[in-house]
Design a protein around this motif. Structure first.
Motif, PDB file in Angstrom:
ATOM      1  N   TRP A  24      11.745  -2.656   1.601  1.00 42.29           N
ATOM      2  CA  TRP A  24      10.840  -2.228   0.538  1.00 42.29           C
ATOM      3  C   TRP A  24      10.161  -3.445  -0.077  1.00 42.29           C
ATOM      4  O   TRP A  24      10.658  -4.564   0.020  1.00 42.29           O
ATOM      5  CB  TRP A  24      11.539  -1.381  -0.524  1.00 42.29           C
ATOM      6  CG  TRP A  24      12.700  -1.993  -1.270  1.00 42.29           C
ATOM      7  CD1 TRP A  24      14.021  -1.827  -0.997  1.00 42.29           C
ATOM      8  CD2 TRP A  24      12.633  -2.829  -2.432  1.00 42.29           C
ATOM      9  NE1 TRP A  24      14.791  -2.520  -1.899  1.00 42.29           N
ATOM     10  CE2 TRP A  24      13.958  -3.145  -2.805  1.00 42.29           C
ATOM     11  CE3 TRP A  24      11.592  -3.354  -3.200  1.00 42.29           C
ATOM     12  CZ2 TRP A  24      14.273  -3.955  -3.892  1.00 42.29           C
ATOM     13  CZ3 TRP A  24      11.903  -4.159  -4.292  1.00 42.29           C
ATOM     14  CH2 TRP A  24      13.222  -4.446  -4.631  1.00 42.29           C
ATOM     15  N   ILE A  25       9.011  -3.205  -0.693  1.00 43.40           N
ATOM     16  CA  ILE A  25       8.216  -4.260  -1.322  1.00 43.40           C
ATOM     17  C   ILE A  25       7.812  -3.771  -2.706  1.00 43.40           C
ATOM     18  O   ILE A  25       7.262  -2.675  -2.840  1.00 43.40           O
ATOM     19  CB  ILE A  25       6.948  -4.590  -0.507  1.00 43.40           C
ATOM     20  CG1 ILE A  25       7.317  -4.999   0.920  1.00 43.40           C
ATOM     21  CG2 ILE A  25       6.131  -5.683  -1.188  1.00 43.40           C
ATOM     22  CD1 ILE A  25       6.135  -5.009   1.875  1.00 43.40           C
ATOM     23  N   LEU A  65      -1.964  -3.966   2.623  1.00 45.12           N
ATOM     24  CA  LEU A  65      -0.535  -3.957   2.933  1.00 45.12           C
ATOM     25  C   LEU A  65      -0.081  -2.566   3.378  1.00 45.12           C
ATOM     26  O   LEU A  65       0.605  -2.422   4.405  1.00 45.12           O
ATOM     27  CB  LEU A  65       0.260  -4.410   1.711  1.00 45.12           C
ATOM     28  CG  LEU A  65       1.784  -4.354   1.812  1.00 45.12           C
ATOM     29  CD1 LEU A  65       2.292  -5.260   2.925  1.00 45.12           C
ATOM     30  CD2 LEU A  65       2.420  -4.746   0.478  1.00 45.12           C
ATOM     31  N   THR A  66      -0.433  -1.532   2.610  1.00 45.42           N
ATOM     32  CA  THR A  66       0.000  -0.180   2.978  1.00 45.42           C
ATOM     33  C   THR A  66      -0.622   0.267   4.299  1.00 45.42           C
ATOM     34  O   THR A  66       0.025   0.969   5.089  1.00 45.42           O
ATOM     35  CB  THR A  66      -0.357   0.818   1.866  1.00 45.42           C
ATOM     36  OG1 THR A  66      -1.765   0.750   1.580  1.00 45.42           O
ATOM     37  CG2 THR A  66       0.421   0.503   0.596  1.00 45.42           C
ATOM     38  N   VAL A  92       6.477   0.676   0.014  1.00 44.26           N
ATOM     39  CA  VAL A  92       5.723  -0.174  -0.909  1.00 44.26           C
ATOM     40  C   VAL A  92       5.712   0.504  -2.277  1.00 44.26           C
ATOM     41  O   VAL A  92       5.327   1.672  -2.393  1.00 44.26           O
ATOM     42  CB  VAL A  92       4.281  -0.401  -0.419  1.00 44.26           C
ATOM     43  CG1 VAL A  92       3.522  -1.279  -1.407  1.00 44.26           C
ATOM     44  CG2 VAL A  92       4.294  -1.032   0.965  1.00 44.26           C
ATOM     45  N   GLY A  93       6.155  -0.223  -3.303  1.00 42.94           N
ATOM     46  CA  GLY A  93       6.239   0.338  -4.642  1.00 42.94           C
ATOM     47  C   GLY A  93       5.267  -0.302  -5.613  1.00 42.94           C
ATOM     48  O   GLY A  93       5.078  -1.522  -5.609  1.00 42.94           O
ATOM     49  N   TYR A  94       4.629   0.532  -6.436  1.00 37.02           N
ATOM     50  CA  TYR A  94       3.720   0.101  -7.504  1.00 37.02           C
ATOM     51  C   TYR A  94       4.561   0.053  -8.770  1.00 37.02           C
ATOM     52  O   TYR A  94       4.917   1.085  -9.343  1.00 37.02           O
ATOM     53  CB  TYR A  94       2.584   1.111  -7.610  1.00 37.02           C
ATOM     54  CG  TYR A  94       1.414   0.751  -8.495  1.00 37.02           C
ATOM     55  CD1 TYR A  94       0.183   0.457  -7.938  1.00 37.02           C
ATOM     56  CD2 TYR A  94       1.521   0.776  -9.886  1.00 37.02           C
ATOM     57  CE1 TYR A  94      -0.928   0.186  -8.743  1.00 37.02           C
ATOM     58  CE2 TYR A  94       0.428   0.500 -10.699  1.00 37.02           C
ATOM     59  CZ  TYR A  94      -0.799   0.199 -10.123  1.00 37.02           C
ATOM     60  OH  TYR A  94      -1.883  -0.072 -10.920  1.00 37.02           O
ATOM     61  N   LEU A 133      -3.943   4.028  -3.465  1.00 41.06           N
ATOM     62  CA  LEU A 133      -3.676   2.830  -2.652  1.00 41.06           C
ATOM     63  C   LEU A 133      -2.643   3.099  -1.564  1.00 41.06           C
ATOM     64  O   LEU A 133      -2.302   2.197  -0.807  1.00 41.06           O
ATOM     65  CB  LEU A 133      -3.198   1.681  -3.552  1.00 41.06           C
ATOM     66  CG  LEU A 133      -4.219   1.166  -4.573  1.00 41.06           C
ATOM     67  CD1 LEU A 133      -3.584   0.121  -5.487  1.00 41.06           C
ATOM     68  CD2 LEU A 133      -5.438   0.584  -3.873  1.00 41.06           C
ATOM     69  N   ASP A 134      -2.135   4.329  -1.526  1.00 40.48           N
ATOM     70  CA  ASP A 134      -1.240   4.797  -0.467  1.00 40.48           C
ATOM     71  C   ASP A 134       0.136   4.128  -0.511  1.00 40.48           C
ATOM     72  O   ASP A 134       0.751   3.903   0.524  1.00 40.48           O
ATOM     73  CB  ASP A 134      -1.882   4.565   0.911  1.00 40.48           C
ATOM     74  CG  ASP A 134      -1.325   5.526   1.952  1.00 40.48           C
ATOM     75  OD1 ASP A 134      -0.708   6.537   1.559  1.00 40.48           O
ATOM     76  OD2 ASP A 134      -1.471   5.245   3.154  1.00 40.48           O
ATOM     77  N   VAL A 135       0.605   3.805  -1.729  1.00 41.38           N
ATOM     78  CA  VAL A 135       1.957   3.274  -1.835  1.00 41.38           C
ATOM     79  C   VAL A 135       2.948   4.417  -1.698  1.00 41.38           C
ATOM     80  O   VAL A 135       2.607   5.599  -1.837  1.00 41.38           O
ATOM     81  CB  VAL A 135       2.192   2.524  -3.173  1.00 41.38           C
ATOM     82  CG1 VAL A 135       1.197   1.402  -3.336  1.00 41.38           C
ATOM     83  CG2 VAL A 135       2.128   3.488  -4.356  1.00 41.38           C
ATOM     84  N   HIS A 136       4.196   4.062  -1.456  1.00 37.58           N
ATOM     85  CA  HIS A 136       5.230   5.079  -1.252  1.00 37.58           C
ATOM     86  C   HIS A 136       5.736   5.643  -2.569  1.00 37.58           C
ATOM     87  O   HIS A 136       6.042   6.826  -2.676  1.00 37.58           O
ATOM     88  CB  HIS A 136       6.391   4.466  -0.463  1.00 37.58           C
ATOM     89  CG  HIS A 136       7.485   5.433  -0.127  1.00 37.58           C
ATOM     90  ND1 HIS A 136       8.574   5.648  -0.953  1.00 37.58           N
ATOM     91  CD2 HIS A 136       7.669   6.250   0.934  1.00 37.58           C
ATOM     92  CE1 HIS A 136       9.375   6.539  -0.402  1.00 37.58           C
ATOM     93  NE2 HIS A 136       8.853   6.921   0.739  1.00 37.58           N
ATOM     94  N   ASP A 137       5.848   4.775  -3.574  1.00 38.01           N
ATOM     95  CA  ASP A 137       6.366   5.256  -4.854  1.00 38.01           C
ATOM     96  C   ASP A 137       5.793   4.469  -6.029  1.00 38.01           C
ATOM     97  O   ASP A 137       5.361   3.331  -5.901  1.00 38.01           O
ATOM     98  CB  ASP A 137       7.901   5.211  -4.888  1.00 38.01           C
ATOM     99  CG  ASP A 137       8.471   3.926  -4.352  1.00 38.01           C
ATOM    100  OD1 ASP A 137       8.214   2.874  -4.958  1.00 38.01           O
ATOM    101  OD2 ASP A 137       9.179   3.966  -3.331  1.00 38.01           O
TER     102      ASP A 137
END
Length: 714
Positions: A485-486, A520-521, A533-535, A557-561
């Motif tokens: 995860w990032i 990145l995403t 990828v987390g915001y 931005l298509d992040v995961h969470d």
């Protein structure tokens, strides 16, 4: 809520998806009970104070922050290096040696030149520069960069005015050592110390004169450079020895030779063909100085009796614009320190012992400021930290980066070698995952990607945390292909709030970071890796009314969470003696915003909250008596070389178990030792800031010590 129910809900990872009012989601790590079962032996070890190796550790790559640096210089700034040559600031790296200034003398007036090592190099974006034009040239800096003025004081660049004076420490210009320069240097050495001669070859019936070349000197630097640069021009000389007469009588000297007649003759003609390039003449002066020059007592002289060579020296000095006086023994340069640095920078002699006579010399010249103006820039600026806290840029003395003063504690950056040692040590120790973050921005360390790749190779989970502004294609590739995860620290949903929360003045960083997240995403999707990828959104009164907007941006931005938690402020050094942050009039709006944000959830996007670690007023919550679980996942390998037992206590010496630099295995000598146990027992949770792993302390206390969960029954 009864405590036993609280523990049950904690272990289950309660997810409230109804009207949430003030009590909102406890979704972060939603399967804590499974984790506790998986690492049961580690939790039992904490309860019994018999510590196993940690499951997760932190590695702080850098303590630097690329947002707060205000003493910086733009690309193209020339920095004086240990070779007395100027190099572009963007080409410098940690460990390089450059020229700076030591302490003031007894009269408190002048400082002397010294060699200083670069401790750190970092960069960030700056919207505005101050351009100072002097009689000698231009220097551009960020507005609050400090420059040494003619009165012996540090002065902000924005405060200089027309007709002010700046102390000048040396000629500032970049001179590349190109092939013409090297060729000129080879010719200068051969004219000074070299020898072309003709000898009869007695092996033939009709002996003929054969051209040969020899260079015999005591300076190894001359021989090595001559042989290397001649070879690059396809003239290969072989090593040997020569016994010759000198001032001390007969002695044996190292030498290099070229004995093939045709090649030696061709070499001689090639050396003396200048091709009309001024760099050739600079190089020739550097070579003749290495061969026949001297520098001592602030006098630079080139001695020569041969009339032809004397004429050539005079011609080259005039052509290259040096101030000189012709003497009976040769030629002497005048103009002081500035002229000598100019000579060394442009002509580039290689003999260090001669050039280093400039060390400890003092600057006594000044230049007049002709004009000062502001320049829109909006690009990368660099700053370097040296061991003496200053260096010479574009011919003037400038101060180090001020991030050292803005951020508390030691400003440091791990070297590549030590980063790799840590990754290998963690694998051998049994660590399962690494959070690669830090007290600063980890991507200010140019070797961050090397850690990611080595952790992946060693089978260790990698979790980078960054503000995202320094992401580039190379780092994105490394993160996307290696990370579980990032976390991207954003804390805002629009540019104006972002600038307020982050305390920055560059209006472009927010858009740059958003574009970086999108790249990145996209790359994560292309690779198909298991990387979330987390915001990250740190809740503060400044951004409390745009939670929903930030969540919409995160989904776009298509992040995961989208990860949300209140800012911690009590028992934090930065907020000491300051008024508490007040959310009192914002709770209802915050709850509404979070509910709206949760409405955006689908199979690819989730909203996670960390409300359970805080009280209703968002102050820290402590529902455990002792710090039990820190050995499992809270210890940190600091960028300053300290191994700290708790990530929330970075920089506090009472929490430093030992040094991990230069040898990480030193940690094993102290881990689970009486000293370690005593340090853990001495921690008072009431004096700690918000605890990152507070729920795990409760698990140890309630489940493994008090057995409130009947832990041996499934």
């Amino acid at each position: 809520m009864p405590k036993i129910l609280m523990v049950i809900n904690l272990l289950k990872g309660v997810r409230v998806h109804k009207r949430i009012s003030r009590e909102w989601s406890n979704q972060w790590n939603p399967f804590n009970s499974a984790k506790v079962l998986l690492w049961r032996e580690h939790f039992e070890g904490c309860a019994e104070l018999k510590l196993l190796p940690p499951v997760t550790v932190g590695i702080d790559l850098s303590n630097r922050c690329n947002f707060n640096c205000i003493w910086c210089l733009p690309k193209g700034t020339l920095v004086l290096t240990e070779n007395w040559e100027y190099e572009f600031i963007e080409n410098l790296k940690t460990g390089d040696v450059i020229i700076g200034f030591g302490n003031r003398d007894a009269k408190n007036k002048h400082t002397s030149l010294i060699k200083t090592k670069i401790k750190n190099v970092m960069f960030h974006n700056a919207p505005l520069l101050i351009e100072i034009m002097t009689e000698e040239g231009i220097i551009r800096t960020t507005p609050k960069h400090k420059i040494w003025d003619s009165r012996g004081r540090w002065k902000l660049s924005k405060n200089f005015r027309k007709n002010d004076y700046i102390t000048s420490f040396g000629y500032s210009n970049y001179q590349d050592r190109n092939n013409a320069h090297k060729k000129g240097w080879l010719c200068g050495i051969s004219d000074g110390d070299g020898c072309f001669w003709n000898a009869k070859d007695k092996r033939h019936k009709n002996p003929k004169n054969r051209c040969q070349f020899r260079l015999a000197v005591n300076d190894v630097e001359i021989l090595e450079n001559f042989q290397r640069w001649a070879k690059a021009a396809n003239y290969e000389l072989y090593k040997g020895n020569r016994v010759g007469d000198g001032y001390g009588g007969k002695r044996k000297m190292e030498a290099i030779f070229l004995t093939k007649s045709k090649i030696a003759s061709k070499f001689r003609k090639w050396l003396h063909r200048d091709d009309g390039d001024v760099n050739y003449f600079y190089g020739w002066l550097g070579g003749i100085f290495d061969a026949e020059g001297s520098f001592s007592n602030n006098i630079l002289r080139i001695s020569q009796q041969n009339k032809l060579i004397r004429n050539k020296i005079k011609y080259c000095l005039s052509l290259c614009g040096f101030q000189f006086v012709e003497e009976k023994r040769g030629f002497r340069l005048f103009g002081g320190q500035k002229e000598f640095i100019k000579f060394f920078n442009l002509c580039k002699p290689v003999v260090s012992r001669k050039k280093d006579k400039l060390l400890n010399s003092k600057a006594r010249t000044k230049v007049k400021v002709i004009d000062v103006k502001k320049v829109n820039y909006n690009s990368v600026v660099y700053d370097i930290e040296t061991t003496c806290h200053n260096f010479i840029a574009n011919g003037v003395k400038v101060h180090n980066c001020n991030a050292f003063e803005i951020m508390q504690g030691s400003q440091a950056m791990l070297s590549k070698d030590h980063i790799l040692r840590l990754a290998d040590f963690c694998a051998e120790w049994g660590v399962k995952s690494v959070c690669a973050g830090g007290g600063g921005e980890p991507l200010t360390n140019p070797f961050a990607k090397d850690l990611y790749y080595r952790l992946k190779k060693n089978g260790i989970g990698c979790a980078p945390v960054t503000n995202g502004s320094l992401l580039n294609d190379e780092i994105i590739e490394a993160m996307a292909s290696t990370s579980r995860w990032i976390g991207i620290s954003m804390d805002a949903g629009c540019n104006s709030t972002y600038m307020k929360v982050k305390g920055i003045s560059n209006p472009k960083i927010f858009d740059i970071t958003c574009n970086n997240i999108a790249k990145l995403t996209k790359r994560v999707r292309e690779l198909g890796t298991e990387c979330d990828v987390g915001y990250k959104f740190l809740l503060h009164p400044l951004n409390a009314l745009e939670i929903f907007e930030a969540a919409k941006l995160a989904k776009f931005l298509d992040v995961h969470d989208f990860q949300l938690r209140p800012v911690g402020w009590d028992n934090v050094l930065k907020t000491k003696n300051k008024t508490d942050i007040d959310f009192d009039n914002l709770f209802d709006e915050i709850s509404s915003q979070i509910e709206d944000a949760m409405s955006l959830e689908d199979e690819t996007f989730s909203v996670y909250g960390v409300r359970h670690k805080f009280q209703f007023n968002f102050q820290r919550k402590v529902e455990f008596k002792h710090c039990w679980a820190s050995p499992i996942s809270a210890s940190v390998f600091g960028a300053d070389g300290d191994y700290t037992i708790c990530l929330d206590m970075r920089g506090k010496k009472d929490f430093v178990l030992c040094r991990h630099y230069p040898n990480p295995y030193e940690v094993l000598k102290h881990w689970n030792s009486p000293q370690h146990i005593k340090m853990i027992q001495a921690i008072d949770p009431a004096k700690c800031p918000r605890c990152t792993i507070g729920p795990y302390h409760e698990v140890v206390e309630q489940v493994f010590i008090k057995d409130r969960m009947c832990r041996d029954f499934l």
